[in-house]
Structure formats: C-alpha cells, structure tokens
Design a protein around this motif. Structure first.
Motif, mmCIF file in Angstrom:
data_model
loop_
_atom_site.group_PDB
_atom_site.id
_atom_site.type_symbol
_atom_site.label_atom_id
_atom_site.label_comp_id
_atom_site.label_asym_id
_atom_site.label_seq_id
_atom_site.Cartn_x
_atom_site.Cartn_y
_atom_site.Cartn_z
ATOM 1 N N VAL A 1 0.862 -1.177 0.000
ATOM 2 C CA VAL A 1 0.000 0.000 0.000
ATOM 3 C C VAL A 1 0.900 1.228 0.000
ATOM 4 C CG1 VAL A 1 -1.749 1.296 1.257
ATOM 5 C CG2 VAL A 1 -1.829 -1.195 1.229
ATOM 6 N N VAL A 2 0.731 2.104 -0.983
ATOM 7 C CA VAL A 2 1.559 3.302 -1.092
ATOM 8 C C VAL A 2 0.708 4.539 -0.883
ATOM 9 C CG1 VAL A 2 3.255 2.247 -2.626
ATOM 10 C CG2 VAL A 2 1.272 3.376 -3.608
ATOM 11 N N ALA A 3 1.329 5.573 -0.327
ATOM 12 C CA ALA A 3 0.663 6.855 -0.127
ATOM 13 C C ALA A 3 1.043 7.804 -1.254
ATOM 14 C CB ALA A 3 1.045 7.448 1.224
ATOM 15 N N VAL A 4 0.292 8.885 -1.379
ATOM 16 C CA VAL A 4 0.587 9.889 -2.396
ATOM 17 C C VAL A 4 1.971 10.485 -2.133
ATOM 18 C CG1 VAL A 4 -0.105 12.116 -3.330
ATOM 19 C CG2 VAL A 4 -1.836 10.425 -2.743
ATOM 20 N N ASP A 5 2.768 10.583 -3.190
ATOM 21 C CA ASP A 5 4.129 11.136 -3.153
ATOM 22 C C ASP A 5 5.117 10.254 -2.396
ATOM 23 O OD1 ASP A 5 3.446 13.273 -4.684
ATOM 24 O OD2 ASP A 5 3.209 14.671 -3.038
ATOM 25 N N GLN A 6 4.787 8.997 -2.160
ATOM 26 C CA GLN A 6 5.748 8.089 -1.527
ATOM 27 C C GLN A 6 6.747 7.615 -2.576
ATOM 28 O OE1 GLN A 6 4.052 4.758 0.558
ATOM 29 N NE2 GLN A 6 5.897 3.513 0.310
ATOM 30 N N PRO A 7 8.065 7.695 -2.313
ATOM 31 C CA PRO A 7 9.053 7.180 -3.269
ATOM 32 C C PRO A 7 8.852 5.689 -3.499
ATOM 33 C CG PRO A 7 10.117 8.587 -1.642
ATOM 34 C CD PRO A 7 8.716 8.359 -1.159
ATOM 35 N N VAL A 8 8.824 5.280 -4.774
ATOM 36 C CA VAL A 8 8.559 3.884 -5.105
ATOM 37 C C VAL A 8 9.730 3.216 -5.810
ATOM 38 C CG1 VAL A 8 6.051 4.141 -5.189
ATOM 39 C CG2 VAL A 8 7.400 4.612 -7.243
ATOM 40 N N VAL A 9 10.634 3.982 -6.396
ATOM 41 C CA VAL A 9 11.755 3.382 -7.114
ATOM 42 C C VAL A 9 12.921 4.355 -7.114
ATOM 43 C CG1 VAL A 9 10.990 4.260 -9.365
ATOM 44 C CG2 VAL A 9 12.458 2.238 -9.285
ATOM 45 N N GLU A 10 14.122 3.819 -7.029
ATOM 46 C CA GLU A 10 15.349 4.607 -7.116
ATOM 47 C C GLU A 10 15.954 4.377 -8.497
ATOM 48 O OE1 GLU A 10 19.488 5.306 -4.596
ATOM 49 O OE2 GLU A 10 18.469 3.367 -4.505
ATOM 50 N N VAL A 11 16.175 5.463 -9.244
ATOM 51 C CA VAL A 11 16.703 5.364 -10.600
ATOM 52 C C VAL A 11 17.982 6.191 -10.702
ATOM 53 C CG1 VAL A 11 14.393 5.024 -11.568
ATOM 54 C CG2 VAL A 11 15.358 7.326 -11.475
ATOM 55 N N GLU A 12 18.799 5.844 -11.688
ATOM 56 C CA GLU A 12 20.006 6.620 -11.978
ATOM 57 C C GLU A 12 19.843 7.266 -13.335
ATOM 58 O OE1 GLU A 12 24.878 6.259 -12.256
ATOM 59 O OE2 GLU A 12 23.652 4.448 -12.183
ATOM 60 N N THR A 13 19.917 8.591 -13.357
ATOM 61 C CA THR A 13 19.845 9.337 -14.599
ATOM 62 C C THR A 13 21.258 9.672 -15.057
ATOM 63 O OG1 THR A 13 19.808 11.526 -13.579
ATOM 64 C CG2 THR A 13 17.710 10.348 -13.702
ATOM 65 N N ALA B 1 22.329 11.934 -11.681
ATOM 66 C CA ALA B 1 22.410 11.532 -10.276
ATOM 67 C C ALA B 1 21.441 10.396 -10.017
ATOM 68 C CB ALA B 1 22.083 12.724 -9.365
ATOM 69 N N MET B 2 21.463 9.926 -8.748
ATOM 70 C CA MET B 2 20.486 8.958 -8.273
ATOM 71 C C MET B 2 19.253 9.728 -7.806
ATOM 72 S SD MET B 2 22.193 5.981 -8.385
ATOM 73 C CE MET B 2 21.847 4.831 -7.093
ATOM 74 N N VAL B 3 18.064 9.277 -8.222
ATOM 75 C CA VAL B 3 16.831 9.996 -7.930
ATOM 76 C C VAL B 3 15.803 9.021 -7.370
ATOM 77 C CG1 VAL B 3 14.969 11.410 -8.890
ATOM 78 C CG2 VAL B 3 17.281 11.633 -9.795
ATOM 79 N N ASP B 4 15.136 9.406 -6.266
ATOM 80 C CA ASP B 4 13.982 8.677 -5.758
ATOM 81 C C ASP B 4 12.740 9.233 -6.426
ATOM 82 O OD1 ASP B 4 15.508 7.123 -4.149
ATOM 83 O OD2 ASP B 4 15.084 8.203 -2.298
ATOM 84 N N VAL B 5 12.002 8.375 -7.147
ATOM 85 C CA VAL B 5 10.830 8.824 -7.893
ATOM 86 C C VAL B 5 9.581 8.531 -7.070
ATOM 87 C CG1 VAL B 5 9.509 8.589 -10.020
ATOM 88 C CG2 VAL B 5 11.994 8.378 -10.071
ATOM 89 N N PRO B 6 8.787 9.563 -6.705
ATOM 90 C CA PRO B 6 7.569 9.335 -5.937
ATOM 91 C C PRO B 6 6.374 9.090 -6.841
ATOM 92 C CG PRO B 6 8.016 11.674 -6.053
ATOM 93 C CD PRO B 6 9.120 10.995 -6.827
ATOM 94 N N CYS B 7 5.402 8.348 -6.342
ATOM 95 C CA CYS B 7 4.195 8.017 -7.102
ATOM 96 C C CYS B 7 3.106 9.035 -6.793
ATOM 97 C CB CYS B 7 3.723 6.611 -6.736
ATOM 98 S SG CYS B 7 2.239 6.083 -7.625
#
Length: 491
Positions: free
Chosen positions: A31-43, A46-52
């Motif tokens: 169960v995820v909340a609004v704006d909770q980071p769901v995946v860590e990606v590398e662009t 830099a490394m970025v936590d992407v929120p849903c």
C-alpha cells in the motif's frame, strides 16, 4: 471497488531521455501513499527517488533492477480505491479516493507527507467456518488492462509479459488476501512463489552484490528469516568454492601436455556500456549544435591566495572555488550577454544567475547548480557549494539541483592540469575554466620573481557574443584574480 492507474517514468530534467532502475522501494501488494518514493533510478546526472502521484495498492511493476527505461515508459500500476469500495486492510488508513498530487519529482516540493511502506495483511480466518470467496460486485466490470485486478474468488489471469507478477505476502497456507477487489492466494512454504523473508533491504542489496539467490538460502532467524550473517556466510562459501575450482583447473592445466604450436590471439578488451553520467545526451548535443570558441589568459594569483588566507582568519573557511564564483558573478553583471541560454535558435538573457560548477564523483562528472548566486556573498557561496558537492558524491542531488543553470564554472586545476577546452553545458552559452595554480617565473613590478600563476579560459557560444565581449569578460576575471581590490567596486 478500485480503479487501476498506470504511473510512467516522468521527465527527470533537461536533456534526460531515460533512466536505469537501481532499486525498487515497493513490492507488488504494498500500500503506497501519495508522493511516496517507489523506485530509485540513476539518470545521466544523479540517483533519484521517484515518488508516485497515486495512493493505493501496487498491482504490477514494469522492469527489473538494472533495466533502462525511456521517459514515458510504464513504471508500475496502482489500484486506487474509489468511494464505493472498501479500503484495503493496512496499518493506517489509505489515501483518499482518487487522490493524486501530480508531483512526480523529488526536490520540487509537495504538500503531502511521505507515507510509510505497508503491506496488505491477510484477513483473519473464521474460527467456525472456512473462508468463503467474496461475493462478486454488482458494479460494471473495469476496462481491460494488463494489470487490472481480478474479482475476488475468480482464478487469477496469467501475467502479461513485461510487468513483474504479483507476489503474495507470507501467510498461513491457503489463507486468501483481498485488497481493493484484488484476490491473491499464498503458496505454502518459504521457497515457493512468495517473497523471501529478509531482515532488511540491506540484506537484499548484499545478496545482489555477491550474485546470490535469496530463495536458495536458509535463514537462521525466527521462522527462517534471512539475516545479514546468513548472506555473508553464503558469500564466503561461494568464494571458497570458486577458489577451489580455479585451483583445480590450474593443476589440470599444469599436468596437461603443452601444445606443439599455438597462434597468439589478442585478448578481448573490456566492454563498458555507455550510459548514466558518461552517456549524457547533453554533451553530445552541445558538441553538435554549439559553434563554440575558446580564449585564455595567464594571471598572477598570488594576491588572491593572500586575500583568501586573510578571509579565513576572520571566520569559517572559504573555498578558493567560492572566491572564483564570486568573481564570475561580478563579471556576468558587467557582461550579461554571457548569462544566457540558447534553445531552438532563440537566445534568452537571464536576469538571475544560477551558477553551475563541475563536481567529480565516483559515477563521473556532475554539475550542481547554485541558485541565485548573484544574491549570495562569498561565504554563502562557499557553504552552498560545499553542501551540493557532498550531495553529488553521495548521489542524493535532486533534479532541481542539477538543472536550470545559466553559467558554469569548471575547476579542472584540481587534476593538476594547466588548461582545457571544455564542452559547454547545453543550453548554456559559456563556461569559465580554471587551471592549477603553480609557482612560475613572472615579471612583477618590473622585477623577475616567482609568483603563483593560473591559466583562465572562457569557452563561449559564438552566436551569443563576439570575441570582444568574451575577451572583456575574461580580462575582468583575470584583473580580479590579480588585484582582488578590483572586486570591491562591484560589492
């Protein structure tokens, strides 16, 4: 009832066309909340936590760790509860129906607090009668979707290629899990299709680094929980087995008769996929599109070093790069043509100065941006540049701290070189380069003396200005380096 929504990889900044999945922060069924980071990606930066932007139950994930996805590709699907349906069982109430912030990037601000990661808990068994399937909903069926939830009591459809199939949480054998109309059954045994119980994400990461399959390990913790010591012990055993195998092969090779003749063949070179920081499209685009030119000058930095030493006796230490940054902001105020961006054949002169500076990290060179550098004094510039440098090396810079620059300062002298012709950071129009400061013979006050000399260079877009403007800018920078009192006129 629940509505399944698809969340795609957002635009992560200027010139970035994709990202590599480094680590998933949620599992299917969480169960995820609004704006909770769901995946860590590398662009490429830099490394970025992407929120849903949605709140609900994760029904599918797209792409394994290590997969590179383009911007706009599906990341995951979320079953968002509607007003008619019951909320999923969780440790705390889920987000409101259909709630979404629209915010998909860390660093751009959000009004919703970050939610904790929660897993759907199984419904408690009825002590009198066995669990019966939930009645079918009288509402109209949802449109077909690759990750659409199946109604309770019906057999689960086979997963479509691409997303990771839903995995149930550990529970008693035969006990069903129902959340937002999504039914999942748990297979008995720890080594089935269910998730492997580990004590922390660190254990999963440690297993990945050693190439171990957690489903093949027996945990020493309660109920078979895999601890860090279990992974380290398995890694040592695997390493010992590999060493023994190599020794066996070596002994066999020594015992084998030598061949009569063999043709020498060159060994294959190591191949490295160009991606991440070194695969940045902005660098290639800059080289293709910008008609750049470079001018340079040698300057006596002896007095600048003395002025910095005097400043450091009166307060916190100020870096030499911050002093040079303050000189650049003063020079840009005199030559605003160079504080500009060029895009689609249009030159935009910027009133504010967002100063980028090159920072070396383990993943390559990145360019953090000091916002409103023209409004900061030397001490403020030093503090902000120190903070951004530490964040760059730890990989925690947000996209907002890596984009939007209007001018760049590059101190390649830290590598012990005198000069360079750098690539302009597209879509900016210019970049100042600073070489090493070294003791050299120099004519000072009509006398030959040993002075601390530095080479300064300016690479600029010739569409923005001509050589006269560029030369005037660089000469002013050199004058401030040689005579720091010149800078007092602009303070």
């Amino acid at each position: 009832m629940a509505e399944v929504r698809e969340f795609t990889l957002p635009d992560l900044g200027e010139g970035l066309t994709g990202a590599e999945i480094v680590r998933w922060l949620v599992e299917v069924g969480d169960v995820v909340a609004v704006d909770q980071p769901v995946v860590e990606v590398e662009t490429a930066k830099a490394m970025v936590d992407v929120p849903c932007p949605y709140g609900g139950v994760v029904t599918a994930r797209f792409g394994e760790e290590g997969t590179e996805l383009p911007v706009g590709a599906p990341l995951l699907t979320v079953a968002v509860p509607t007003a008619e349906g019951p909320p999923p069982r969780a440790e705390s109430p889920p987000p409101a129906a259909g709630e979404g912030s629209g915010n998909v990037l860390v660093g751009y601000g959000t009004s919703a607090p970050a939610g904790r990661r929660r897993r759907v808990r199984p419904a408690p068994p009825d002590p009198v009668s066995p669990a019966a399937p939930a009645p079918a909903s009288p509402a109209a069926p949802a449109p077909a979707s690759p990750a659409a939830p199946a109604p309770a009591g019906s057999p689960a459809p086979s997963p479509a290629p691409g997303p990771v199939a839903a995995r149930p949480a550990p529970s008693a054998p035969g006990l069903g899990q129902v959340a937002d109309g999504v039914a999942r059954s748990s297979a008995p045994g720890r080594h089935g299709d269910g998730p492997v119980p580990v004590i922390s994400p660190l254990v999963r990461r440690l297993a990945r680094e050693h190439g171990l399959d957690l489903s093949e390990l027996r945990g020493s913790g309660p109920d078979g929980l895999i601890l860090r010591g279990d992974v380290e012990q398995a890694a040592q055993a695997a390493q010992a087995a590999q060493v023994a195998q190599v020794a066996q092969v070596t002994e066999a090779a020594k015992a084998a008769p030598a061949p009569q003749a063999s043709a020498a063949r060159p060994a294959d070179g190591k191949r490295v996929v160009v991606r991440g920081v070194r695969g940045a499209e902005k660098l290639a685009r800059s080289r293709r599109e910008i008609p750049d030119a470079t001018c340079w000058v040698d300057a006596d930095a002896t007095e600048l070093l003395a002025a910095r030493a005097a400043m450091n006796t009166a307060g916190p230490k100020i870096s030499l790069l911050a002093v040079l940054a303050r000189i650049c902001t003063a020079a840009l105020a005199r030559h605003p043509e160079l504080n500009a961006t060029v895009s689609e054949g249009e030159i935009t002169r910027r009133a504010e100065i967002h100063l980028g500076f090159a920072a070396q990290t383990d993943r390559g060179l990145v360019v953090p941006v000091v916002r409103d550098a023209h409004a900061r004094d030397t001490a403020g510039l030093s503090a902000e540049m120190t903070r951004l440098t530490e964040a760059a090396r730890s990989g925690t810079l947000s996209p907002g701290e890596l984009t939007g620059g209007t001018f760049t300062l590059n101190n390649y002298g830290v590598f012990g070189v005198d000069g360079s012709t750098p690539i302009i950071n597209h879509p900016e129009a210019a970049m100042v380069g600073v070489g090493r400061i070294a003791a050299k013979p120099w004519v000072h006050q009509d006398q030959l003396a040993i002075r601390q000399v530095v080479q300064l260079s300016l690479t600029f877009d010739h569409r923005v200005c001509d050589g006269g403007t560029a030369g005037g800018f660089l000469r002013y920078v050199a004058d401030c380096v040689e005579h720091p009192a010149v800078l007092l006129r602009s303070l």
